[in-house]
Design an enzyme around this catalytic site. Structure first.
Site, PDB file in Angstrom:
ATOM      1  N   ASP A 104       0.534  -1.156  -0.467  1.00  0.00           N
ATOM      2  CA  ASP A 104      -0.221  -0.516   0.259  1.00  0.00           C
ATOM      3  C   ASP A 104       1.172   1.473   0.211  1.00  0.00           C
ATOM      4  OD1 ASP A 104      -3.243   0.556   0.429  1.00  0.00           O
ATOM      5  OD2 ASP A 104      -1.767   2.129   1.992  1.00  0.00           O
ATOM      6  N   HIS A 276      -6.759  -6.534   0.400  1.00  0.00           N
ATOM      7  CA  HIS A 276      -5.953  -6.003   0.036  1.00  0.00           C
ATOM      8  C   HIS A 276      -4.844  -6.099   1.502  1.00  0.00           C
ATOM      9  CE1 HIS A 276      -4.021  -2.177  -0.124  1.00  0.00           C
ATOM     10  NE2 HIS A 276      -4.568  -1.642   1.053  1.00  0.00           N
TER      11      HIS A 276
END
Length: 298
Positions: A104, A276
């Site tokens: 991320d 994610h």
């Protein structure tokens, strides 16, 4: 968590960084994303520390690291500045050349580090991201609704800061619940640590500045690299969630791997199980993938 790791505070001219270090062998820097801290690597890092010297750092503005003053152009929270300062932090620890694994936001710092400091980064793993300019150039309703921090946290201060200040628990719950990962991957103490990290106003402001930089100056830096054809020269591993947006959103362009290949000369990788936050859901699988990739260079 992090049994056998030493906790240290590393000081550069600009910032202080909280890190945990363990292991022996080639150095490997782990960088986390939003809304996490270095704790996201709690089950990955010990496995890799059997082979590497693992450094897990809180990014500037996150966790227990410092929050330098920002500026109207958000430069102190640009990935260029964040990356450069982390290179200095690694030098303070005695590592002039090292591998990087970033998830991320940490992946954005990681690829900028590889672009700007090719002599420092030996190998790069980017987890569940595409380059910032690539994302903004293709931004649509899916990004705006699916990954709302991109647009919300980049709004002018103080609105995002006030919203986050008043809703830390809701933000952590939304990210965990809505971004495809299983609740059971986040023990209560980890959730609480992530909430606590969003309760400090100086850190909240720094995080918003980082998102504002991503919506402005980071895009400029990426565009300048695109214009002159500057690419990541070291080997790159790109992994992304098989259940997340990256798996499907850009299929007509060849998918994430094809898009990364415009930014780097040597890219491998593919989709992996989980949402994610797959390093927290499937830490052993993540560690194995990282180890196989990192060991090729040593």
């Amino acid at each position: 968590m992090f049994t056998g790791f030493e906790a240290e505070t590393v000081r550069t001219a600009e910032c202080t960084y909280f890190v945990r270090v363990a292991g022996s062998g080639p150095p490997l820097l782990h960088l986390h994303g939003f809304p996490e801290t270095h704790l996201m690597w709690r089950d990955v890092a010990p496995i890799l520390a059997e082979t590497f010297t693992v450094v897990c750092a809180d990014l500037r503005g996150y966790g227990q690291s410092g929050c330098p003053a920002s500026s109207p152009d958000h430069l102190p929270y640009s990935k260029r500045v964040m990356a450069s300062d982390l290179v200095h932090a690694m030098e303070q620890l005695g590592y002039e050349r090292f591998a990087v694994a970033g998830h991320d936001r940490g992946g954005r710092v990681g690829y900028r580090m590889a672009l700007d400091h090719p002599g420092s980064v030996s190998r790069l793993a980017v987890l569940d991201i595409l380059p910032t300019a690539t994302v903004w150039d293709r931004a649509d309703v899916r990004l705006t609704l699916g990954f709302w921090p991109w647009s919300l946290l980049a709004q002018p201060e103080p609105l995002p800061e006030r919203l986050v200040d008043g809703a830390a628990e809701a933000i952590i719950a939304n990210a965990i619940d809505q971004w495809g990962s299983r609740n059971e991957a986040f023990p209560s103490e980890v959730r609480e640590a992530y909430v606590d990290a969003l309760r400090d106003p100086s850190h909240v402001h720094a995080i918003c500045e980082e998102y504002r930089a991503a919506a402005s100056i980071d895009r400029d830096h990426d565009a300048a690299d695109e214009k002159v054809g500057n690419k990541v020269s070291c080997p790159v591993l790109a992994l992304w969630s098989a259940e997340g947006g990256l798996q499907n959103w850009h299929a007509d362009e060849g998918g994430p791997l094809k898009l990364w290949q415009t930014w780097a000369d040597n890219v491998s990788g593919g989709p992996v199980a989980g949402g994610h936050f797959f390093p927290e859901e499937f830490p052993r699988d993540t560690a194995v993938a990282l180890q196989e990739f990192m060991e090729h260079g040593h």
